[in-house]
Scaffold this active site. Structure first.
Site, PDB file in Angstrom:
ATOM      1  N   PRO A   2     109.662  29.733 -26.111  1.00 57.05           N
ATOM      2  CA  PRO A   2     110.884  29.149 -26.687  1.00 57.05           C
ATOM      3  C   PRO A   2     110.652  27.749 -27.263  1.00 57.05           C
ATOM      4  O   PRO A   2     110.065  26.897 -26.618  1.00 57.05           O
ATOM      5  CB  PRO A   2     111.843  29.083 -25.492  1.00 57.05           C
ATOM      6  CG  PRO A   2     111.339  30.123 -24.555  1.00 57.05           C
ATOM      7  CD  PRO A   2     109.851  30.132 -24.727  1.00 57.05           C
ATOM      8  N   GLU A   3     111.068  27.563 -28.491  1.00 56.43           N
ATOM      9  CA  GLU A   3     111.111  26.235 -29.095  1.00 56.43           C
ATOM     10  C   GLU A   3     112.572  25.952 -29.414  1.00 56.43           C
ATOM     11  O   GLU A   3     113.462  26.720 -29.037  1.00 56.43           O
ATOM     12  CB  GLU A   3     110.243  26.192 -30.352  1.00 56.43           C
ATOM     13  CG  GLU A   3     108.772  26.464 -30.036  1.00 56.43           C
ATOM     14  CD  GLU A   3     107.816  25.894 -31.068  1.00 56.43           C
ATOM     15  OE1 GLU A   3     108.104  24.820 -31.636  1.00 56.43           O
ATOM     16  OE2 GLU A   3     106.775  26.517 -31.307  1.00 56.43           O
ATOM     17  N   LYS A  59     114.562  21.240 -26.161  1.00 51.95           N
ATOM     18  CA  LYS A  59     114.396  22.576 -25.591  1.00 51.95           C
ATOM     19  C   LYS A  59     115.238  22.775 -24.338  1.00 51.95           C
ATOM     20  O   LYS A  59     115.017  23.724 -23.592  1.00 51.95           O
ATOM     21  CB  LYS A  59     112.922  22.806 -25.256  1.00 51.95           C
ATOM     22  CG  LYS A  59     111.997  22.666 -26.470  1.00 51.95           C
ATOM     23  CD  LYS A  59     110.592  22.964 -26.037  1.00 51.95           C
ATOM     24  CE  LYS A  59     109.591  22.383 -27.005  1.00 51.95           C
ATOM     25  NZ  LYS A  59     108.216  22.609 -26.543  1.00 51.95           N
ATOM     26  N   HIS A  92     112.562  40.347 -13.344  1.00 49.62           N
ATOM     27  CA  HIS A  92     112.300  38.948 -13.673  1.00 49.62           C
ATOM     28  C   HIS A  92     113.570  38.111 -13.799  1.00 49.62           C
ATOM     29  O   HIS A  92     113.511  36.957 -14.217  1.00 49.62           O
ATOM     30  CB  HIS A  92     111.459  38.845 -14.954  1.00 49.62           C
ATOM     31  CG  HIS A  92     110.110  39.483 -14.794  1.00 49.62           C
ATOM     32  ND1 HIS A  92     109.539  40.282 -15.767  1.00 49.62           N
ATOM     33  CD2 HIS A  92     109.235  39.466 -13.759  1.00 49.62           C
ATOM     34  CE1 HIS A  92     108.365  40.717 -15.341  1.00 49.62           C
ATOM     35  NE2 HIS A  92     108.156  40.245 -14.131  1.00 49.62           N
ATOM     36  N   ARG A 150     104.294   4.339 -32.973  1.00 49.96           N
ATOM     37  CA  ARG A 150     103.496   5.331 -32.255  1.00 49.96           C
ATOM     38  C   ARG A 150     102.001   5.198 -32.556  1.00 49.96           C
ATOM     39  O   ARG A 150     101.612   4.975 -33.690  1.00 49.96           O
ATOM     40  CB  ARG A 150     103.987   6.727 -32.684  1.00 49.96           C
ATOM     41  CG  ARG A 150     103.230   7.875 -32.109  1.00 49.96           C
ATOM     42  CD  ARG A 150     103.694   8.179 -30.712  1.00 49.96           C
ATOM     43  NE  ARG A 150     102.833   9.187 -30.086  1.00 49.96           N
ATOM     44  CZ  ARG A 150     103.152   9.838 -28.993  1.00 49.96           C
ATOM     45  NH1 ARG A 150     104.305   9.609 -28.394  1.00 49.96           N
ATOM     46  NH2 ARG A 150     102.311  10.720 -28.466  1.00 49.96           N
ATOM     47  N   ARG A 248      97.700  22.075 -25.639  1.00 51.41           N
ATOM     48  CA  ARG A 248      98.007  23.323 -26.333  1.00 51.41           C
ATOM     49  C   ARG A 248      96.930  23.593 -27.374  1.00 51.41           C
ATOM     50  O   ARG A 248      96.189  22.693 -27.753  1.00 51.41           O
ATOM     51  CB  ARG A 248      99.379  23.221 -27.033  1.00 51.41           C
ATOM     52  CG  ARG A 248     100.507  22.832 -26.091  1.00 51.41           C
ATOM     53  CD  ARG A 248     100.721  23.858 -24.981  1.00 51.41           C
ATOM     54  NE  ARG A 248     100.895  25.193 -25.513  1.00 51.41           N
ATOM     55  CZ  ARG A 248     102.045  25.653 -25.993  1.00 51.41           C
ATOM     56  NH1 ARG A 248     103.129  24.906 -25.976  1.00 51.41           N
ATOM     57  NH2 ARG A 248     102.120  26.872 -26.479  1.00 51.41           N
TER      58      ARG A 248
END
Ligand SMILES: [Zn+2]
Length: 259
Positions: A2-3, A59, A92, A150, A248
């Site tokens: 899921p994004e 999210k 689940h 950043r 990732r």
């Protein structure tokens, strides 16, 4: 995985099925996935309350219920389902919220993510960490300001939920592939023009994906190719490369995305 768009889909789903409905009971089928309360405490906090308007930040799905909020994170394999009260439960299913006429089921095979209860905004922030602005509503000036402050690589920056909330591995790869920027390019090395290009592609990827409710597997998308063993760039045909970035596997084209 899921994004932002998947969670936005869950938000609409929750809104359609549970907003305004009174909670009859709560069944915790997997105690470990209720991360910050006992099953009994969750049950007593929610039973009898009504869900308010569902929200999403990055999210995270936020379901207000009375004074409290139920927070959901979907990890790798989480999803929501709606079922009749007497339908068999899936193995689940981890949490079930029961209403008159149906039940909401939080299902999660691999058990990353989970469910939390927050009494107020402070407790919510304790759970989610401080989240950056949501990627779907982020403006160009804010995006530029965030990158100005950043350091480090651009893909790690795009996926950092504290900086910008909502982008995951697939979307950040699509954005950088479209913008022709190497995933490990340092933010400081990117010209204003490149940064604007990245912002433009961020908008485009979110906008186009919104129509499908997920990152599409179309012919002009990296996502369709990335799991193939001999994955090739949908634009130039070069063999795609893979690199670990921020835990990732980044997928990118060595020809289109030079350092
Ligand atoms: Zn290419």
């Amino acid at each position: 995985m899921p994004e932002l768009l998947d969670v936005e889909g869950f938000r609409r789903f929750a809104e359609r099925h549970v907003a305004g409905r009174a909670i009859r009971s709560v069944h915790v089928l997997d105690r470990e996935l209720v991360r910050n309360r006992s099953a009994r405490s969750l049950q007593s906090a929610l039973a009898g309350q009504r869900f308010g308007t569902a929200r999403r930040h990055g999210k995270w799905l936020i379901l207000p219920a009375g004074e409290a909020e139920l927070l959901m994170h979907f990890g790798m394999t989480g999803a929501l389902a709606w079922a009749p009260n007497d339908a068999d439960r899936h193995r689940h299913d981890r949490l079930v919220v029961v209403f008159d006429g149906g039940e909401l089921r939080y299902n999660n095979m691999r058990r990353f993510g989970g469910v939390w209860l927050a009494r107020d905004a402070d407790e919510r922030e304790l759970v989610t960490g401080s989240l950056g602005p949501d990627a779907a509503t982020l403006g160009p000036e804010k995006f530029a300001a965030l990158l100005d402050a950043r350091r480090g690589g651009i893909k790690a920056a795009l996926m950092d939920q504290h900086l910008i909330a909502g982008l995951g591995n697939l979307m950040s790869d699509e954005i950088l592939w479209r913008a022709r920027v190497h995933p490990e390019a340092s933010v400081g090395s990117l010209t204003p023009h490149r940064r604007q290009k990245i912002y433009h592609e961020l908008r485009a990827v979110i906008g186009e994906s919104s129509r499908y409710g997920r990152v599409p597997h179309g012919r002009r998308w990296l996502t369709r190719m990335r799991d193939d063993r001999d994955a090739s760039c949908p634009r130039c045909g070069s063999r795609l490369s893979r690199t670990r970035v921020a835990g990732r596997t980044a997928c990118w084209c060595p020809r289109c995305q030079r350092r």
